[in-house]
Design a protein around this motif. Structure first.
Motif, PDB file in Angstrom:
ATOM      1  N   LEU A  64       0.835  -1.209   0.000  1.00 16.35           N
ATOM      2  CA  LEU A  64       0.000   0.000   0.000  1.00 16.35           C
ATOM      3  C   LEU A  64       0.870   1.260   0.000  1.00 16.35           C
ATOM      4  CD1 LEU A  64      -2.896  -0.980   2.432  1.00 16.35           C
ATOM      5  CD2 LEU A  64      -3.017  -0.677  -0.036  1.00 16.35           C
ATOM      6  N   ALA A  65       1.978   1.244   0.705  1.00 18.99           N
ATOM      7  CA  ALA A  65       2.887   2.395   0.733  1.00 18.99           C
ATOM      8  C   ALA A  65       3.473   2.646  -0.652  1.00 18.99           C
ATOM      9  CB  ALA A  65       3.988   2.171   1.754  1.00 18.99           C
ATOM     10  N   GLN A  66       3.845   1.555  -1.325  1.00 24.54           N
ATOM     11  CA  GLN A  66       4.384   1.695  -2.680  1.00 24.54           C
ATOM     12  C   GLN A  66       3.320   2.229  -3.638  1.00 24.54           C
ATOM     13  OE1 GLN A  66       5.854  -2.181  -3.694  1.00 24.54           O
ATOM     14  NE2 GLN A  66       7.793  -1.914  -2.565  1.00 24.54           N
ATOM     15  N   ARG A  67       2.122   1.676  -3.479  1.00 25.07           N
ATOM     16  CA  ARG A  67       1.020   2.110  -4.331  1.00 25.07           C
ATOM     17  C   ARG A  67       0.684   3.583  -4.060  1.00 25.07           C
ATOM     18  NH1 ARG A  67      -4.910  -0.472  -4.841  1.00 25.07           N
ATOM     19  NH2 ARG A  67      -5.391   0.479  -6.824  1.00 25.07           N
ATOM     20  N   LEU A  68       0.713   3.978  -2.791  1.00 23.10           N
ATOM     21  CA  LEU A  68       0.455   5.356  -2.398  1.00 23.10           C
ATOM     22  C   LEU A  68       1.512   6.292  -2.993  1.00 23.10           C
ATOM     23  CD1 LEU A  68      -1.308   7.284  -0.773  1.00 23.10           C
ATOM     24  CD2 LEU A  68       0.152   6.845   1.195  1.00 23.10           C
ATOM     25  N   ALA A  69       2.768   5.875  -2.950  1.00 23.24           N
ATOM     26  CA  ALA A  69       3.845   6.680  -3.518  1.00 23.24           C
ATOM     27  C   ALA A  69       3.655   6.829  -5.031  1.00 23.24           C
ATOM     28  CB  ALA A  69       5.205   6.048  -3.209  1.00 23.24           C
ATOM     29  N   ALA A  70       3.282   5.730  -5.697  1.00 26.39           N
ATOM     30  CA  ALA A  70       3.061   5.778  -7.149  1.00 26.39           C
ATOM     31  C   ALA A  70       1.886   6.693  -7.467  1.00 26.39           C
ATOM     32  CB  ALA A  70       2.810   4.371  -7.686  1.00 26.39           C
ATOM     33  N   GLY A 115       0.831   9.140  -5.634  1.00 27.68           N
ATOM     34  CA  GLY A 115       1.267  10.518  -5.331  1.00 27.68           C
ATOM     35  C   GLY A 115       2.038  11.108  -6.503  1.00 27.68           C
ATOM     36  N   GLY A 116       2.928  10.311  -7.106  1.00 25.20           N
ATOM     37  CA  GLY A 116       3.674  10.774  -8.280  1.00 25.20           C
ATOM     38  C   GLY A 116       2.751  11.049  -9.444  1.00 25.20           C
ATOM     39  N   GLU A 117       1.783  10.135  -9.637  1.00 21.72           N
ATOM     40  CA  GLU A 117       0.822  10.314 -10.724  1.00 21.72           C
ATOM     41  C   GLU A 117      -0.023  11.552 -10.492  1.00 21.72           C
ATOM     42  OE1 GLU A 117      -1.145   6.656 -11.772  1.00 21.72           O
ATOM     43  OE2 GLU A 117      -2.795   7.754 -12.672  1.00 21.72           O
ATOM     44  N   LEU A 118      -0.419  11.791  -9.234  1.00 20.79           N
ATOM     45  CA  LEU A 118      -1.206  12.961  -8.878  1.00 20.79           C
ATOM     46  C   LEU A 118      -0.416  14.241  -9.164  1.00 20.79           C
ATOM     47  CD1 LEU A 118      -3.768  14.169  -7.652  1.00 20.79           C
ATOM     48  CD2 LEU A 118      -2.698  13.943  -5.401  1.00 20.79           C
ATOM     49  N   ALA A 119       0.864  14.243  -8.826  1.00 22.63           N
ATOM     50  CA  ALA A 119       1.696  15.424  -9.099  1.00 22.63           C
ATOM     51  C   ALA A 119       1.777  15.679 -10.601  1.00 22.63           C
ATOM     52  CB  ALA A 119       3.095  15.231  -8.515  1.00 22.63           C
ATOM     53  N   GLY A 120       1.919  14.621 -11.384  1.00 23.28           N
ATOM     54  CA  GLY A 120       1.963  14.759 -12.842  1.00 23.28           C
ATOM     55  C   GLY A 120       0.659  15.310 -13.397  1.00 23.28           C
ATOM     56  N   LEU A 121      -0.465  14.800 -12.850  1.00 28.54           N
ATOM     57  CA  LEU A 121      -1.775  15.276 -13.305  1.00 28.54           C
ATOM     58  C   LEU A 121      -1.989  16.743 -12.932  1.00 28.54           C
ATOM     59  CD1 LEU A 121      -3.997  12.155 -12.519  1.00 28.54           C
ATOM     60  CD2 LEU A 121      -3.366  13.043 -14.785  1.00 28.54           C
ATOM     61  N   ARG A 122      -1.524  17.137 -11.759  1.00 28.54           N
ATOM     62  CA  ARG A 122      -1.651  18.543 -11.345  1.00 28.54           C
ATOM     63  C   ARG A 122      -0.844  19.444 -12.287  1.00 28.54           C
ATOM     64  NH1 ARG A 122      -1.185  17.661  -4.859  1.00 28.54           N
ATOM     65  NH2 ARG A 122      -3.404  17.260  -4.513  1.00 28.54           N
ATOM     66  N   GLU A 123       0.353  18.985 -12.626  1.00 24.18           N
ATOM     67  CA  GLU A 123       1.196  19.758 -13.543  1.00 24.18           C
ATOM     68  C   GLU A 123       0.531  19.877 -14.911  1.00 24.18           C
ATOM     69  OE1 GLU A 123       5.332  18.608 -13.574  1.00 24.18           O
ATOM     70  OE2 GLU A 123       5.555  19.360 -15.595  1.00 24.18           O
ATOM     71  N   GLU A 124      -0.031  18.781 -15.391  1.00 29.02           N
ATOM     72  CA  GLU A 124      -0.711  18.791 -16.686  1.00 29.02           C
ATOM     73  C   GLU A 124      -1.926  19.722 -16.640  1.00 29.02           C
ATOM     74  OE1 GLU A 124      -1.587  14.913 -18.210  1.00 29.02           O
ATOM     75  OE2 GLU A 124      -2.853  15.706 -19.800  1.00 29.02           O
ATOM     76  N   ARG A 125      -2.653  19.691 -15.501  1.00 31.24           N
ATOM     77  CA  ARG A 125      -3.817  20.564 -15.350  1.00 31.24           C
ATOM     78  C   ARG A 125      -3.398  22.032 -15.413  1.00 31.24           C
ATOM     79  NH1 ARG A 125      -6.205  20.916  -9.633  1.00 31.24           N
ATOM     80  NH2 ARG A 125      -4.435  22.304  -9.550  1.00 31.24           N
ATOM     81  N   GLU A 126      -2.305  22.384 -14.747  1.00 36.80           N
ATOM     82  CA  GLU A 126      -1.825  23.770 -14.768  1.00 36.80           C
ATOM     83  C   GLU A 126      -1.435  24.196 -16.185  1.00 36.80           C
ATOM     84  OE1 GLU A 126       0.053  23.592 -10.272  1.00 36.80           O
ATOM     85  OE2 GLU A 126       1.286  24.317 -11.917  1.00 36.80           O
ATOM     86  N   THR A 127      -0.780  23.316 -16.898  1.00 40.39           N
ATOM     87  CA  THR A 127      -0.391  23.610 -18.273  1.00 40.39           C
ATOM     88  C   THR A 127      -1.620  23.844 -19.141  1.00 40.39           C
ATOM     89  OG1 THR A 127       1.615  22.276 -18.040  1.00 40.39           O
ATOM     90  CG2 THR A 127       0.888  22.749 -20.278  1.00 40.39           C
ATOM     91  N   LEU A 128      -2.622  22.974 -18.987  1.00 44.10           N
ATOM     92  CA  LEU A 128      -3.856  23.131 -19.770  1.00 44.10           C
ATOM     93  C   LEU A 128      -4.583  24.419 -19.401  1.00 44.10           C
ATOM     94  CD1 LEU A 128      -5.168  19.458 -19.845  1.00 44.10           C
ATOM     95  CD2 LEU A 128      -4.216  20.763 -21.749  1.00 44.10           C
TER      96      LEU A 128
END
Length: 154
Positions: A10-16, A18-31
Motif C-alpha cells: 500500500l505504501a508503494q502504491r500510495l507513492a506511485a 502521489g507521483g501520478e497525482l503530481a503529474g496530473l496537477r502539472e498537466e492541469r496547470e499547463t492546460l
C-alpha cells in the motif's frame, strides 16, 4: 508478516499514486495556461480557440506559423526588390548629376571664351548673354539633381 507486506504494498502504491497525482496537477496547470492564453488571443481577435485538444491547437499554431513565415519571405523578397530599385535610382541620379556638372563646366568654359571674345568684338555680347542664361539653367538642373540624389539616400 502478511500485514507488513500489505502495508509495504500500500505504501508503494500510495507513492506511485502521489507521483501520478503530481503529474496530473502539472498537466492541469499547463492546460489552464493554454486555455487562458487561447482566451486572451480570442479576445484580441487573433482567432485562437479555447480548445483543449492539443493536436488541434498544435495544427492551428503550425498553420499560423507557416503563414507568418510565408509573409516574412514575401516581405523579404519585396524589400530586396525595393533595395535594388533604390540602387538603380541612385545610380541614375548620380549619372544625371555628372552629366549636368560636365555640361556646366563646358558652359563656363564657353562663357569665358565668349567674354574674352566680346571684349574685342562687341557683337559677341549676345552670345555671352545666351551662355549666361544656359549656365543658370544648368546650375538649376544640377541643384535639382542633387536634391533628387539626396532624397534617394533617405
Amino acid at each position: 508478516a502478511r500485514a507488513f507486506a500489505e502495508r509495504d504494498e500500500l505504501a508503494q502504491r500510495l507513492a506511485a499514486l502521489g507521483g501520478e497525482l503530481a503529474g496530473l496537477r502539472e498537466e492541469r496547470e499547463t492546460l489552464q495556461q493554454d486555455v487562458a492564453m487561447a482566451a486572451t488571443c480570442q479576445r484580441r481577435g487573433l482567432g485562437a480557440t479555447a480548445s483543449t485538444d492539443g493536436a488541434t491547437d498544435a495544427m492551428r499554431l503550425q498553420k499560423e506559423l507557416e503563414m507568418a513565415e510565408g509573409m516574412l519571405r514575401s516581405y523579404e523578397k519585396e524589400n530586396e526588390s525595393l533595395v535594388q530599385q533604390n540602387r538603380q535610382l541612385r545610380q541614375t541620379a548620380r549619372l544625371k548629376r555628372e552629366e549636368v556638372d560636365g555640361r556646366q563646366l563646358q558652359l563656363v568654359a564657353e562663357l569665358n571664351n565668349a567674354k574674352a571674345s566680346a571684349e574685342t568684338n562687341p557683337a559677341s555680347m549676345r552670345r555671352v548673354s545666351d551662355l549666361e542664361r544656359e549656365l543658370v539653367l544648368a546650375r538649376e538642373r544640377a541643384e535639382e539633381h542633387a536634391r533628387e540624389l539626396e532624397r534617394s539616400r533617405e
